[in-house]
Design an enzyme around this catalytic site. Structure first.
Site, PDB file in Angstrom:
ATOM      1  N   LYS A  56       2.916   6.654   4.813  1.00 30.71           N
ATOM      2  CA  LYS A  56       2.127   5.530   4.432  1.00 30.71           C
ATOM      3  C   LYS A  56       2.902   4.157   4.720  1.00 30.71           C
ATOM      4  O   LYS A  56       4.210   4.050   4.580  1.00 30.71           O
ATOM      5  CB  LYS A  56       2.041   5.355   3.015  1.00 30.71           C
ATOM      6  CG  LYS A  56       0.944   4.772   2.261  1.00 30.71           C
ATOM      7  CD  LYS A  56      -0.400   5.034   2.744  1.00 30.71           C
ATOM      8  CE  LYS A  56      -1.719   4.070   2.693  1.00 30.71           C
ATOM      9  NZ  LYS A  56      -1.208   2.981   3.756  1.00 30.71           N
TER      10      LYS A  56
ATOM     11  N   SER B  50      -5.990   3.311   5.003  1.00 32.16           N
ATOM     12  CA  SER B  50      -5.188   2.449   3.703  1.00 32.16           C
ATOM     13  C   SER B  50      -6.571   2.050   3.007  1.00 32.16           C
ATOM     14  O   SER B  50      -6.167   0.967   2.553  1.00 32.16           O
ATOM     15  CB  SER B  50      -4.331   1.861   3.935  1.00 32.16           C
ATOM     16  OG  SER B  50      -3.441   1.332   2.792  1.00 32.16           O
TER      17      SER B  50
ATOM     18  N   SER C 255       0.595  -1.340  -0.045  1.00 36.30           N
ATOM     19  CA  SER C 255       0.059   0.216  -0.071  1.00 36.30           C
ATOM     20  C   SER C 255       0.827   1.215   0.037  1.00 36.30           C
ATOM     21  O   SER C 255       0.283   2.454  -0.107  1.00 36.30           O
ATOM     22  CB  SER C 255      -1.037   0.085   1.004  1.00 36.30           C
ATOM     23  OG  SER C 255      -2.113  -0.778   1.049  1.00 36.30           O
TER      24      SER C 255
ATOM     25  N   LYS D 237       0.098   3.960  -2.764  1.00 37.42           N
ATOM     26  CA  LYS D 237      -0.750   5.048  -2.576  1.00 37.42           C
ATOM     27  C   LYS D 237      -0.409   6.414  -2.446  1.00 37.42           C
ATOM     28  O   LYS D 237      -1.219   7.356  -2.568  1.00 37.42           O
ATOM     29  CB  LYS D 237      -1.995   4.580  -1.241  1.00 37.42           C
ATOM     30  CG  LYS D 237      -3.016   3.314  -1.392  1.00 37.42           C
ATOM     31  CD  LYS D 237      -4.058   3.091  -0.241  1.00 37.42           C
ATOM     32  CE  LYS D 237      -4.700   1.885  -0.312  1.00 37.42           C
ATOM     33  NZ  LYS D 237      -3.979   0.706  -0.110  1.00 37.42           N
TER      34      LYS D 237
END
Length: 385
Positions: free
Chosen positions: A229, A124, A64, A67
C-alpha cells in the site's frame, strides 16, 4: 581556602563520575542503506524480527497506508463469513462524498465486495474503502472503533485512527509509526487471498469503463513484490508499505514521510534488496532419533512420538545454517487423555549462543484414557488366546 575547597569538590565529582558512569541514551542502529524518509523499518514477516530501522516509533501521518487496517478488518469479516466477495454493496451518501483517490461511486450505485476491495487495494479508492467499512461495521464511526481495537490487540502501541481512508485534511491525531504499520501488514499478509488483489498491476471496473492502475509501482518493477500500500498527502508526505517474497523469505519494508514518490520506492527497494542479500529463511533438519517418545500414563497407548510444527523455519544471516544449535526438552510423561496438538515439549534454535526462536513439540493425534473396563477386556482377551 575557597580555592582549596573548589579543587576538592572537583576531584570528588571526577571520582564519583568514574565510579558511576552515566549511561548514554540508547539509539537505533545506523541504517545500512540510504532511505530518504522521516522513518523506516524492515521486518521479517514470519518472525516479526526488525532487520533495520530509523525512527520506527515516531508518530507520523500515514495517509492511505491506513487502508492496510481497513483491508485487514474486511479480510477478517470475509474469513469469518460475516460477508462474502459476492455480496452487493450500495454506496451511501457518506461514501460518495469522500475526496482524494476514488472510483466516483454514485449514491445508490451497487458493486460487489470483490469489486470494491479491488478498487481499494489497487487504486486506493476512498469511496470504495468507506463503503466496505460501512458494510462491515454498520457505519464509518463504528468501523473506526474496530480499527483502534484491532490495533491495540496487535500491539500497535503508538497508533490512533480517526478514519478508514487516511485522508488527513481535518484530522489532528490520525497517526501511527513505521513499526506499527509493519505489524498490521504482517497480520494482513496471513490472509492468503490478499495477494490476489495487491499484486494486480492493471484492471478495470464497470465493464472496462473505469480503469485501475496500481499506485504501488513495485508490483510491476520489483521481483517478488506481493504488495502492499502507498499513501500520499501534504501532511504525510510520500509513504509506502512494500512486501516481497523471495526463496521462502518474506519481508516488509515501511517508508514514511519521503519528500517525493521516487524516494519512497527507492528506499523500500534498498531495504528489501539488503534483506534478501543478507538473510535467509531455512528449515533446520532435526534427527528423528532426537525426538524421543513420551510415556503416557493411563492411556490406551503407552507412548507417543512428538511432532514438529507444520511450518518449522528460522531467519538467519545467509550461510549460517550449519551453525544453528538445537536444544530439545520433552516431558518425561503425560497423563491421558492426550489431545491432538497438545504440547509435549519444545525445541529451541540458537545461533552463537543467542536464542533465535522456540517451537512447541506436540501430540500428532488423540490418545484416549484407559478405563477399568477396557483394562479388564484386554486381560480377558489375553487369557482367551
Amino acid at each position: 581556602m575557597k580555592k582549596t575547597v573548589s579543587i576538592f569538590i572537583l576531584c570528588m565529582i571526577l571520582v564519583l563520575s568514574a565510579s558511576f558512569p552515566v549511561r548514554a541514551a540508547s539509539k537505533e542502529q545506523a541504517m545500512p542503506v540510504t532511505v530518504k524518509a522521516k522513518a523506516a523499518v524492515l521486518m521479517d514477516a514470519d518472525s516479526g524480527k526488525v532487520l533495520m530501522s530509523n525512527n520506527m516509533n515516531e508518530k507520523l501521518y500515514p495517509a492511505s497506508v491506513t487502508k492496510i487496517m481497513t483491508m485487514l478488518l474486511v479480510s477478517e469479516a470475509i474469513d469469518n463469513e460475516k460477508i462474502s466477495f459476492d455480496d452487493k454493496v450500495t454506496a451511501s451518501a457518506n461514501a460518495v462524498k469522500k475526496g482524494g483517490s476514488q472510483i466516483w461511486l454514485k449514491e445508490g450505485e451497487t458493486m460487489t465486495v470483490d469489486e470494491l476491495f479491488k478498487a481499494m487495494a489497487v487504486y486506493s479508492a476512498n469511496d470504495a474503502c468507506t463503503a466496505l467499512a460501512e458494510l462491515v461495521a454498520g457505519s464509518e464511526d463504528a468501523f473506526i472503533v474496530m480499527m483502534n481495537e484491532r490495533a491495540a490487540k496487535l500491539g500497535m502501541k503508538n497508533t490512533h485512527f480517526e478514519n478508514c481512508t487516511g485522508l488527513d485534511d481535518t484530522t489532528h491525531n490520525h497517526k501511527t509509526t513505521a513499526y506499527d504499520i509493519a505489524l498490521m501488514a504482517r497480520e494482513l499478509m496471513t490472509h492468503e487471498f490478499i495477494t490476489k488483489y495487491t499484486t494486480i498491476w492493471m484492471d478495470s471496473l464497470r465493464g472496462g469503463e473505469t480503469q485501475l492502475v496500481n499506485t504501488n509501482k513495485l508490483v510491476r518493477f520489483y521481483s517478488g513484490c506481493t504488495g502492499l500500500k502507498t499513501g500520499t498527502t501534504s501532511k504525510a508526505g510520500c509513504c509506502l508499505c512494500a512486501t516481497a517474497t523471495r526463496d521462502g523469505t518474506s519481508l516488509i519494508a515501511v517508508v514514511l514521510g519521503s519528500d517525493n514518490s521516487t524516494d519512497r520506492f527507492e528506499g523500500a527497494k534498498a531495504m528489501l534488496n539488503y534483506g534478501f542479500a543478507n538473510w535467509s529463511t531455512v528449515s533446520p533438519q532435526v534427527a528423528p532419533e532426537s525426538l524421543a517418545d513420551v510415556n503416557i500414563a493411563m492411556g490406551k497407548e503407552r507412548k507417543i512420538t512428538p511432532q514438529l510444527p507444520a511450518s518449522f523455519t528460522v531467519l538467519i544471516p545467509k550461510g549460517r545454517e550449519a551453525d544453528i544449535t538445537q536444544d530439545i526438552s520433552l516431558a518425561a510423561s503425560v497423563e491421558a487423555p492426550v489431545e491432538s496438538g497438545q504440547k509435549l515439549g519444545k525445541i529451541d534454535l540458537s545461533l552463537d549462543g543467542k536464542l533465535l526462536c522456540s517451537y512447541d513439540l506436540t501430540a500428532p493425534h488423540y490418545v484416549e484414557k484407559t478405563t477399568f473396563l477396557s483394562v479388564l477386556k484386554e486381560i480377558l482377551a489375553t487369557f482367551s488366546k
